[in-house]
Design an enzyme around this catalytic site. Sequence first.
Site, PDB file in Angstrom:
ATOM      1  N   LYS A   6     -21.317  67.475  27.702  1.00 50.37           N
ATOM      2  CA  LYS A   6     -22.603  67.192  27.051  1.00 50.37           C
ATOM      3  C   LYS A   6     -22.860  68.188  25.934  1.00 50.37           C
ATOM      4  O   LYS A   6     -23.270  67.818  24.833  1.00 50.37           O
ATOM      5  CB  LYS A   6     -23.738  67.335  28.087  1.00 50.37           C
ATOM      6  CG  LYS A   6     -24.388  66.049  28.482  1.00 50.37           C
ATOM      7  CD  LYS A   6     -25.610  66.319  29.332  1.00 50.37           C
ATOM      8  CE  LYS A   6     -26.215  65.002  29.717  1.00 50.37           C
ATOM      9  NZ  LYS A   6     -27.421  65.132  30.524  1.00 50.37           N
ATOM     10  N   ALA A  61     -47.406  42.277  35.465  1.00 55.13           N
ATOM     11  CA  ALA A  61     -46.749  41.863  36.711  1.00 55.13           C
ATOM     12  C   ALA A  61     -45.291  41.507  36.433  1.00 55.13           C
ATOM     13  O   ALA A  61     -44.925  41.174  35.316  1.00 55.13           O
ATOM     14  CB  ALA A  61     -47.480  40.650  37.283  1.00 55.13           C
ATOM     15  N   CYS A  67     -37.989  58.070  37.910  1.00 57.75           N
ATOM     16  CA  CYS A  67     -39.139  58.872  38.347  1.00 57.75           C
ATOM     17  C   CYS A  67     -40.105  58.211  39.322  1.00 57.75           C
ATOM     18  O   CYS A  67     -40.354  58.771  40.384  1.00 57.75           O
ATOM     19  CB  CYS A  67     -39.868  59.406  37.140  1.00 57.75           C
ATOM     20  SG  CYS A  67     -38.845  60.674  36.336  1.00 57.75           S
TER      21      CYS A  67
HETATM   22  P1  NAD Z   1     -31.467  64.350  33.712  1.00 55.23           P
HETATM   23  O1  NAD Z   1     -30.725  64.105  34.948  1.00 55.23           O
HETATM   24  O2  NAD Z   1     -31.449  63.356  32.600  1.00 55.23           O
HETATM   25  O3  NAD Z   1     -31.036  65.748  33.082  1.00 55.23           O
HETATM   26  C1  NAD Z   1     -30.880  66.917  33.817  1.00 55.23           C
HETATM   27  C2  NAD Z   1     -29.921  67.831  33.060  1.00 55.23           C
HETATM   28  O4  NAD Z   1     -29.862  69.092  33.722  1.00 55.23           O
HETATM   29  C3  NAD Z   1     -28.486  67.307  32.998  1.00 55.23           C
HETATM   30  O5  NAD Z   1     -28.035  67.314  31.658  1.00 55.23           O
HETATM   31  C4  NAD Z   1     -27.685  68.300  33.849  1.00 55.23           C
HETATM   32  O6  NAD Z   1     -26.371  68.481  33.401  1.00 55.23           O
HETATM   33  C5  NAD Z   1     -28.523  69.559  33.675  1.00 55.23           C
HETATM   34  N1  NAD Z   1     -28.326  70.570  34.731  1.00 55.23           N
HETATM   35  C6  NAD Z   1     -28.266  70.402  36.079  1.00 55.23           C
HETATM   36  N2  NAD Z   1     -28.090  71.580  36.684  1.00 55.23           N
HETATM   37  C7  NAD Z   1     -28.044  72.518  35.713  1.00 55.23           C
HETATM   38  C8  NAD Z   1     -27.873  73.923  35.721  1.00 55.23           C
HETATM   39  N3  NAD Z   1     -27.736  74.610  36.858  1.00 55.23           N
HETATM   40  N4  NAD Z   1     -27.861  74.579  34.534  1.00 55.23           N
HETATM   41  C9  NAD Z   1     -27.996  73.902  33.367  1.00 55.23           C
HETATM   42  N5  NAD Z   1     -28.166  72.575  33.308  1.00 55.23           N
HETATM   43  C10 NAD Z   1     -28.188  71.887  34.459  1.00 55.23           C
HETATM   44  O7  NAD Z   1     -32.984  64.596  34.166  1.00 55.23           O
HETATM   45  P2  NAD Z   1     -34.327  64.150  33.435  1.00 55.23           P
HETATM   46  O8  NAD Z   1     -34.505  62.684  33.544  1.00 55.23           O
HETATM   47  O9  NAD Z   1     -34.402  64.824  32.114  1.00 55.23           O
HETATM   48  O10 NAD Z   1     -35.405  64.816  34.417  1.00 55.23           O
HETATM   49  C11 NAD Z   1     -35.563  66.211  34.494  1.00 55.23           C
HETATM   50  C12 NAD Z   1     -36.824  66.493  35.293  1.00 55.23           C
HETATM   51  O11 NAD Z   1     -37.964  66.028  34.573  1.00 55.23           O
HETATM   52  C13 NAD Z   1     -36.889  65.796  36.647  1.00 55.23           C
HETATM   53  O12 NAD Z   1     -37.541  66.653  37.553  1.00 55.23           O
HETATM   54  C14 NAD Z   1     -37.733  64.574  36.387  1.00 55.23           C
HETATM   55  O13 NAD Z   1     -38.430  64.142  37.533  1.00 55.23           O
HETATM   56  C15 NAD Z   1     -38.721  65.100  35.362  1.00 55.23           C
HETATM   57  N6  NAD Z   1     -39.249  64.075  34.459  1.00 55.23           N
HETATM   58  C16 NAD Z   1     -38.408  63.127  33.930  1.00 55.23           C
HETATM   59  C17 NAD Z   1     -38.920  62.184  33.038  1.00 55.23           C
HETATM   60  C18 NAD Z   1     -38.035  61.111  32.456  1.00 55.23           C
HETATM   61  O14 NAD Z   1     -38.568  60.236  31.775  1.00 55.23           O
HETATM   62  N7  NAD Z   1     -36.744  61.122  32.671  1.00 55.23           N
HETATM   63  C19 NAD Z   1     -40.276  62.235  32.666  1.00 55.23           C
HETATM   64  C20 NAD Z   1     -41.092  63.227  33.207  1.00 55.23           C
HETATM   65  C21 NAD Z   1     -40.568  64.143  34.106  1.00 55.23           C
HETATM   66  C1  UGA Z   2     -43.011  57.031  33.906  1.00 49.44           C
HETATM   67  C2  UGA Z   2     -44.430  57.464  33.465  1.00 49.44           C
HETATM   68  O1  UGA Z   2     -45.008  56.409  32.707  1.00 49.44           O
HETATM   69  C3  UGA Z   2     -44.383  58.743  32.634  1.00 49.44           C
HETATM   70  O2  UGA Z   2     -45.707  59.167  32.334  1.00 49.44           O
HETATM   71  C4  UGA Z   2     -43.680  59.828  33.446  1.00 49.44           C
HETATM   72  O3  UGA Z   2     -43.554  61.019  32.691  1.00 49.44           O
HETATM   73  C5  UGA Z   2     -42.303  59.337  33.849  1.00 49.44           C
HETATM   74  O4  UGA Z   2     -42.412  58.116  34.612  1.00 49.44           O
HETATM   75  C6  UGA Z   2     -41.614  60.328  34.719  1.00 49.44           C
HETATM   76  O5  UGA Z   2     -42.225  61.048  35.477  1.00 49.44           O
HETATM   77  O6  UGA Z   2     -40.393  60.303  34.596  1.00 49.44           O
HETATM   78  P1  UGA Z   2     -40.932  55.848  32.725  1.00 49.44           P
HETATM   79  O7  UGA Z   2     -40.324  55.868  34.084  1.00 49.44           O
HETATM   80  O8  UGA Z   2     -40.125  56.300  31.582  1.00 49.44           O
HETATM   81  O9  UGA Z   2     -42.265  56.751  32.723  1.00 49.44           O
HETATM   82  O10 UGA Z   2     -41.381  54.374  32.385  1.00 49.44           O
HETATM   83  P2  UGA Z   2     -42.704  53.495  32.516  1.00 49.44           P
HETATM   84  O11 UGA Z   2     -43.018  52.942  31.197  1.00 49.44           O
HETATM   85  O12 UGA Z   2     -43.783  54.185  33.228  1.00 49.44           O
HETATM   86  O13 UGA Z   2     -42.161  52.309  33.426  1.00 49.44           O
HETATM   87  C7  UGA Z   2     -41.732  52.543  34.753  1.00 49.44           C
HETATM   88  C8  UGA Z   2     -41.386  51.237  35.407  1.00 49.44           C
HETATM   89  O14 UGA Z   2     -42.547  50.451  35.643  1.00 49.44           O
HETATM   90  C9  UGA Z   2     -40.438  50.352  34.572  1.00 49.44           C
HETATM   91  O15 UGA Z   2     -39.477  49.778  35.423  1.00 49.44           O
HETATM   92  C10 UGA Z   2     -41.353  49.300  34.000  1.00 49.44           C
HETATM   93  O16 UGA Z   2     -40.695  48.092  33.731  1.00 49.44           O
HETATM   94  C11 UGA Z   2     -42.360  49.137  35.124  1.00 49.44           C
HETATM   95  N1  UGA Z   2     -43.686  48.638  34.678  1.00 49.44           N
HETATM   96  C12 UGA Z   2     -44.450  49.370  33.811  1.00 49.44           C
HETATM   97  C13 UGA Z   2     -44.165  47.437  35.178  1.00 49.44           C
HETATM   98  O17 UGA Z   2     -43.489  46.763  35.983  1.00 49.44           O
HETATM   99  N2  UGA Z   2     -45.403  47.000  34.789  1.00 49.44           N
HETATM  100  C14 UGA Z   2     -46.191  47.710  33.934  1.00 49.44           C
HETATM  101  O18 UGA Z   2     -47.323  47.257  33.631  1.00 49.44           O
HETATM  102  C15 UGA Z   2     -45.689  48.930  33.432  1.00 49.44           C
END
Ligand code: NAD
Ligand code: UGA
Length: 448
Positions: free
Chosen positions: A35, A270, A278
Amino acid sequence: MRVCVIGTGYVGLVTGVCLAHIGHDVICIDNNEEKVKLMKSGQSPIYEPGLSELMQSSVSSGRLTFSTDLGAGIQHGEILFIAVGTPALPTGESDTRYVEAVARGIGAHLNGGYKVIVNKSTVPIGSGDWVQMIVLDGVTQREQSLEVAFDVVSNPEFLREGSAVHDTFNPDRIVLGSNSEKAIAMMEELYAPIVERNYSQDKSLPPVPVLVTDLNSAEMVKYAANAFLATKISFINEIANICDRVGADVNQVAKGIGLDSRIGSKFLEAGIGWGGSCFPKDVLALIHTAEDYGYETELLQAAVKVNKRQRYLVIEKLQQELKILKGKTIGLLGLTFKPNTDDMRDAPSLNIIEELNRLGAKVKAYDPIVSQTGISHGLSGVIIETNPEMLADGCDALVLVTDWQEFLKLDYDKMAKTMHHAIIIDGRNFLEREVLEKAGFRFVGIGC
Ligand code: NAD
Ligand code: UGA
């Protein structure tokens, strides 16, 4: 300010890129060498609209670098973001081993000046204090008398995949949990350009609200927000299922209740329910935390149950239309858990494919990102087609699984003509019934 972001996934990379864009000096650390190599070559390892362009311009300006060297990152940053994954364990509990590894790494390298350690990952309540303990353990294991100065802040992330860059520059709020005034002041300075809307789409908006709380409350805000949104979707799906039986239209019902400002119109679409990296894991983690403290979360468990059932609803609808599915060919429009992302984590499509395979159907799929990149995401039991026409050819029914914008404009007339049965189940209530019916399809929605 000097920032180090550890973990360059959807959250870490977007955070690092956006902070560099607003003028900070950012180093992004990941332990995945491939990466880091890719990012150093100017390519984003994830698909997120607008991210690659911002990433390349920040790299060119010299404000954004990538490395696998955690020690160098810790030395560089006055603010250290932990943004690694916290997936669900089979028990539903949050798997915090990556956060733990990073906290240990910070403890092993911390030296000299004051640092703010920020929990950006979604972590179980109490993790702020836990991270502090692990870092301190790491420090004392190295040298008993070493004096280090740091504070832990919980700064949960609310971005959505598919609009992560936009959400970072236009947040509804910024939550900062800590009892250290010094740490909060540094975080406020870091986010000032975003709070002041310098990078917002609409600069006339009032400043972004910044909510300062204690550590535990900030961690709880994150879980409560995701649990509420997931429950809201399960609620409208329950209403959709009743609509199906009584002959009402859930889209009109959602509009009718959404106009009530106490309810709001968002997240009332719906369909086949919520997936992704998440909602499913965070709702389960909250249920698990509550159990740890002797509380049974009946409402959240019901939201999960409704969501699970909803994923299989399209199978029931296919059975109603086609009767026997054995030997039938079903085409899926979309595979990712939502549009504008390449993320397949806990996508409803995975359950649908598995169940169709179990019932003896052949499954084909077309997804704008998966078909284009050819990245299989470990998908099995499905033939990936390279365009929608090839998908429709020879199918007994199509199922719209992901509401990609381009699916509104497909050549449905042409597609209907090459199918054995021109049936479409719209799993997201996204397509226009009249257009599809005019093209010769039998159109089936969810609750409408
Ligand atoms: P991800 O799996 O996409 O990325 C995690 C990254 O961390 C990977 O690139 C991995 O290689 C790296 N990693 C793991 N262990 C490591 C280490 N010891 N040192 C350095 N790098 C390391 O995860 P994500 O989707 O970005 O989610 C990260 C966190 O944020 C989670 O707790 C998730 O719940 C939260 N979150 C995610 C979203 C989202 O939309 N994906 C939104 C809000 C919050
Ligand atoms: C969601 C939250 O919206 C973010 O605020 C949060 O940061 C994130 O999770 C997280 O913690 O990772 P995300 O998972 O990227 O974001 O996507 P959403 O747009 O929330 O959709 C989640 C799921 O719900 C999707 O499968 C979507 O299709 C579904 N959805 C969404 C519905 O079925 N109906 C709706 O009205 C809205």
